[in-house]
Enzyme design. Structure first.
Site, PDB file in Angstrom:
ATOM      1  N   THR A  46      -8.838  -1.070  -0.142  1.00 34.93           N
ATOM      2  CA  THR A  46      -9.399  -1.959  -1.157  1.00 34.93           C
ATOM      3  C   THR A  46      -8.459  -3.144  -1.371  1.00 34.93           C
ATOM      4  OG1 THR A  46      -8.475  -0.437  -2.783  1.00 34.93           O
ATOM      5  CG2 THR A  46     -10.855  -0.337  -2.424  1.00 34.93           C
ATOM      6  N   LYS A  90      -0.953   4.310   8.062  1.00 38.63           N
ATOM      7  CA  LYS A  90      -1.110   2.906   7.677  1.00 38.63           C
ATOM      8  C   LYS A  90      -0.220   1.988   8.531  1.00 38.63           C
ATOM      9  CE  LYS A  90      -2.276   4.115   2.857  1.00 38.63           C
ATOM     10  NZ  LYS A  90      -3.604   3.526   2.598  1.00 38.63           N
ATOM     11  N   LYS A 142       0.868  -1.180   0.000  1.00 34.24           N
ATOM     12  CA  LYS A 142       0.000   0.000   0.000  1.00 34.24           C
ATOM     13  C   LYS A 142       0.904   1.228   0.000  1.00 34.24           C
ATOM     14  CE  LYS A 142      -1.759  -1.707   3.879  1.00 34.24           C
ATOM     15  NZ  LYS A 142      -3.166  -1.750   3.541  1.00 34.24           N
ATOM     16  N   ARG A 143       0.333   2.420  -0.204  1.00 32.89           N
ATOM     17  CA  ARG A 143       1.177   3.604  -0.119  1.00 32.89           C
ATOM     18  C   ARG A 143       1.815   3.685   1.268  1.00 32.89           C
ATOM     19  NH1 ARG A 143       1.304   7.498  -4.434  1.00 32.89           N
ATOM     20  NH2 ARG A 143       2.444   8.769  -2.960  1.00 32.89           N
TER      21      ARG A 143
END
Ligand code: 26W
Length: 828
Positions: A673, A569, A563-564
């Site tokens: 997602t 995160k 993911k980024r």
């Protein structure tokens, strides 16, 4: 002769030599394209030539359907969706378009006859990376579903000449390279310079008398041309082909001419370059808008072109504009296209001479807004000074919208100045600015979040006053992913197994995966399922060896976090877990034989200006370097960080994963997602109660999900009480040992300064509460290890994850948009 070959038929199709829907026809068309488009003979053709000729063959095959759909959408004048998005993270097109046309096997055989392998050809395609991460990829999934469901729709965006940067590592640190995806040209696009729109900027506004009515007009200072490029968006084997229209900026003749006439050749060239910078490069910023003037230019450029394109080309002659809400809904993908609202008002009021109130009533029905974030710093604001300079008339319109809105607020609540200040579209501090999310909320018929929890927090925390003022305006549409790309194409072996068990209806009706549930109890099926996972790991292993020279150990649990790179995160939490395992072994606290063999795979790009994110990338690489090479670990812990994670790599990594890391601080990840893609491909999730994880866990069941960490209300309570990360550090010896090891320079050749900013950030700030969740995370990872020891039970859980996550199809999301927001008619 078929109808459509007649020159008088509305489509007047050129004859194709032989339909590509047979092997011989495909060969013929392919060779024709190789000769006449690429200008080469088969014997002297390069792989690129061959790729382009195959792509053209598929394109030719889809063309008749595309032209038919374009005509149908123009003629029927039924209500359609204009999806406005600054990003589309499409991924490679060839495979997808072959699948949609059901030509994959024919192409494979036809090419084999020419001595060419389809697999080699597909590797030639450079993916169009016209997006940053989740938001851009979501837009790509949505246009796939719109085409598959046959919804009359068009996607509008920007044809960036350079997409998201190519990431490389130099000494473990991220270095960005330009992504020149158009170097060999894109076979999927069609330029239509004859349909260019002129887009204006700058200048001033004035009022004038129009037969007794005082009107405003904008006298712009300069303009550029927006040239549309059309891309085919084929539905899955349904004969439908929608359009994605991306705009490219070029200098206008008028612009050039004026300067040319003044005899300043150099200035003319400079002006051209200046105009063309507008669509030159995708901003690699993700979540933290920089407020750059060029970015606002990009946003206005593409939405103005799109609105004019729609009004000029899609509406019939003499269309009654008061009917527009029955004809179109503009879906705003986050705030990036929100400047479309004042532009639409400007067209209706200044150009079409509509009364303000009538125009506003129409506007409020023609727009809807999707919010994709909860981080306050990600909410776009534009300084009034900048907006007024670039778009003076739009600023006036925004002021008037705000004035009337605040008058209505006052009428309802009285003169509560605090409330008025909080709800104003104009912020006064630190500089006078336009809050784009507020403008979108006031203008939109509906406002939606992207997962249940996100929509709830949006109403309760981000826009509570608006929720009270506009009852019924807020709704939820949980995100989804396209099962075509993220299961059928990326995981062919699992697809085959599923289809053998329950038929192939799941590709367009993903809830049918439920029918797999009983197979979780079937030992033969479990064996076959486990064999698919093992085969996918071997494929990934080959890919990573060829791509990056990595060796993936056999028999390891594949633990993946892609993911980024963003602090919220919490890639750092995963790093601390790795460091802690390592520290446990080297300090003798843990016997190496007790370490369950794992390979941790990271994939993440950091925004080039996000210093902390880049340091974290450096740390991951540095930890990997040490851990992978310390013999005391006996190879039981491997950390791999392939650079340049993108859609193409995702398609390889996700099907191979055992464990999916979705470990954001609760209340920060709008949806996610990737989490859906992993579950759908039979990885088990270790995750917090955040974003769509909440719904994944509800669906797959607690027994098939590894939950850890604080809940959102607990995070809130800790914040209110005052979070002091150092207290967690002091209280937990295992955590302390891990952090101390990083601080000691163990991963930076003894240089303690390298990761000092990361360490002190964790100890004294830790905005995203990594330390508070550490103990819970490590404990849950212990349960993961224990569960993985029982491979058969693990596989059973994995099958249930697949069977129970059909809800996360983007087809379902689009169905929800239709029911809750768009109210578009069923497919034609
Ligand atoms: C530079 C400005 C800016 C601000 C925000 C650029 C991009 C953004 C996006 C909103 C960031 C983004 O991609 N958000 C993600 O959207 C996904 C699709 O809804 C969600 O699944 C992710 O949780 C959310 O972070």
């Amino acid at each position: 002769m078929p109808d459509s070959l007649s020159p008088t038929h509305p489509l007047a199709l050129a004859p194709v030599f032989a339909p590509a829907s047979t092997k011989d026809g495909f060969v013929e068309q392919f060779l024709h394209n190789l000769n006449f488009d690429q200008g080469v003979a088969l014997s002297s053709s390069s792989a690129t030539d061959q790729y382009l000729a195959v792509a053209h063959t598929v394109r030719d095959y889809l063309m008749a359907r595309w032209l038919e759909d374009l005509r149908r959408q123009r003629e029927t004048q039924s209500k359609g969706v204009c999806y406005l998005s600054a990003e589309y993270l499409l991924g490679r097109q060839l495979d997808n378009n072959l699948l949609a046309s059901d030509l994959t096997e024919i192409a494979r055989e036809a090419l084999a006859e020419c001595g060419i392998s389809l697999d080699d050809i597909r590797a030639e395609e450079v993916e169009p990376g016209l997006g940053n991460g989740g938001l851009g990829r979501l837009a790509a999934c949505f246009i796939d579903s719109l085409a598959t469901l046959g919804v009359p729709s068009i996607g509008y965006g920007i044809r960036y000449e350079y997409g998201i940067f190519r990431q490389t590592f130099v000494d473990g640190q991220q270095v960005e390279q330009p992504d020149a995806w158009l170097t060999v040209g894109s076979p999927w696009e069609f330029a239509h310079p004859e349909n260019a729109q002129t887009i204006s900027f700058g200048g001033h506004t004035e009022t004038y008398d129009d037969e007794g009515v005082t009107r405003s007009r904008w006298v712009p200072g300069w303009n550029v041309q927006a040239v549309p490029y059309n891309y085919m968006v084929p539905g899955y084997q349904n004969g439908r082909v929608n359009t994605l229209r991306l705009w490219s900026a070029v200098a206008t003749d008028a612009f050039d001419l004026r300067i040319f006439n003044s005899g300043d050749y150099e200035e003319a060239v400079r002006a051209q370059t200046f105009a063309e910078t507008i669509s030159k490069v995708l901003y690699p910023e993700d979540s933290t808008p920089q407020g750059k003037e060029l970015r606002l230019q990009q946003q206005y450029f593409f939405v103005a072109a799109s609105i004019h394109d729609f009004l000029d080309n899609m509406l019939s002659e003499g269309y009654d504009l008061s009917n527009l809400p029955n004809r179109v809904i503009f879906q705003l993908n986050d705030t990036h296209p929100v400047i479309a609202v004042p532009e639409f008002m400007r067209v209706l009021v200044d150009e079409k001479h509509m009364e303000w109130d009538a125009a506003w009533a129409i506007t409020q029905q023609c727009f809807a807004y999707t919010c994709h974030t909860l981080l306050p710093e990600a909410l776009e604001v534009w300084p009034v000074e900048l907006l007024g300079r670039l778009l003076p008339r739009h600023l006036e319109i925004i002021y008037r919208i705000n004035e009337e809105f605040l008058t209505a607020v006052r009428a309802q609540y009285g003169d509560d100045e605090m409330l008025i200040r909080n709800m104003s579209i104009i912020a006064e501090h630190p500089v006078r600015s336009v809050r784009m999310a507020y403008l979108a909320t006031v203008a939109g018929a509906k406002v939606n979040g992207v997962a249940e929890l996100h929509s709830q927090l949006l109403r309760e925390k981000v826009l509570p006053d608006f929720d009270a003022f506009f009852p019924g305006k807020f709704t939820n549409v949980t995100n989804g992913v396209t099962p075509r790309r993220f299961l059928r194409l990326s995981n062919p072996e699992l697809s085959r197994l599923i289809t053998a068990a329950i038929g192939d209806g799941w590709v367009t009706d993903l809830e049918r995966l439920r029918e797999l549930e009983p197979f979780a109890e079937d030992a033969d099926f479990r064996r076959a399922f486990a064999e698919v996972k093992a085969a996918n790991k071997r494929v990934l292993s080959t890919v990573l060896r060829e791509r990056d020279g990595f060796a993936v150990s056999d028999g390891h649990m594949l633990d993946v976090m892609v993911k980024r790179l963003h602090e919220y995160k919490r890639q750092l939490l995963k790093v601390l877990h790795i460091v802690s395992t390592y520290e446990g072994v080297v300090s003798g606290r843990v016997a190496v034989s007790d370490v369950v063999p794992r390979t941790v795979i990271f994939g993440a790009k950091a925004a080039p200006g996000y210093a902390m994110a880049k340091r974290i990338i450096h740390l991951i690489n540095a930890v990997g370097e040490v851990v992978n090479n310390d013999a005391r670990l006996e190879g039981r812990l491997q950390v791999l960080f392939p650079p340049n994670y993108n859609v193409t790599l995702a398609e390889r990594v996700i099907p191979a994963a055992d464990l999916s890391e979705q470990i954001s601080l609760a209340g920060k990840e709008a949806s996610g997602t990737g989490n859906m893609k992993f579950a759908l491909n039979g990885a088990l999730t270790i995750g917090t109660d955040d974003g769509a994880n909440v719904e994944i866990r509800q669906l797959v069941g607690d027994d098939n999900f590894f939950l850890f960490g604080m809940s959102e209300p607990e995070v809130d309570a800790l914040e209110t009480a005052g979070y002091r990360p150092s207290e967690f550090y002091q209280a937990d010896p295992q955590l302390r040992a891990a952090i101390d090891l990083i601080a000691s320079g163990a991963f930076s050749h003894g240089d303690r300064s390298v990761f000092e900013p990361v360490v002190s950030n964790l100890l004294y700030e830790d905005r995203f509460m990594v330390l508070a969740d550490f103990a819970s995370y490590v404990a849950e990872q212990g349960r993961v290890d224990a569960a993985y020891a029982d491979q058969d039970a693990w596989t059973r859980s994995a099958i249930l994850n697949v069977a129970r996550t059909g809800f996360f199809s983007s087809d379902r999301s689009i169905g929800d948009y239709i029911d809750r927001i768009w109210h578009t008619p069923p497919a034609l």
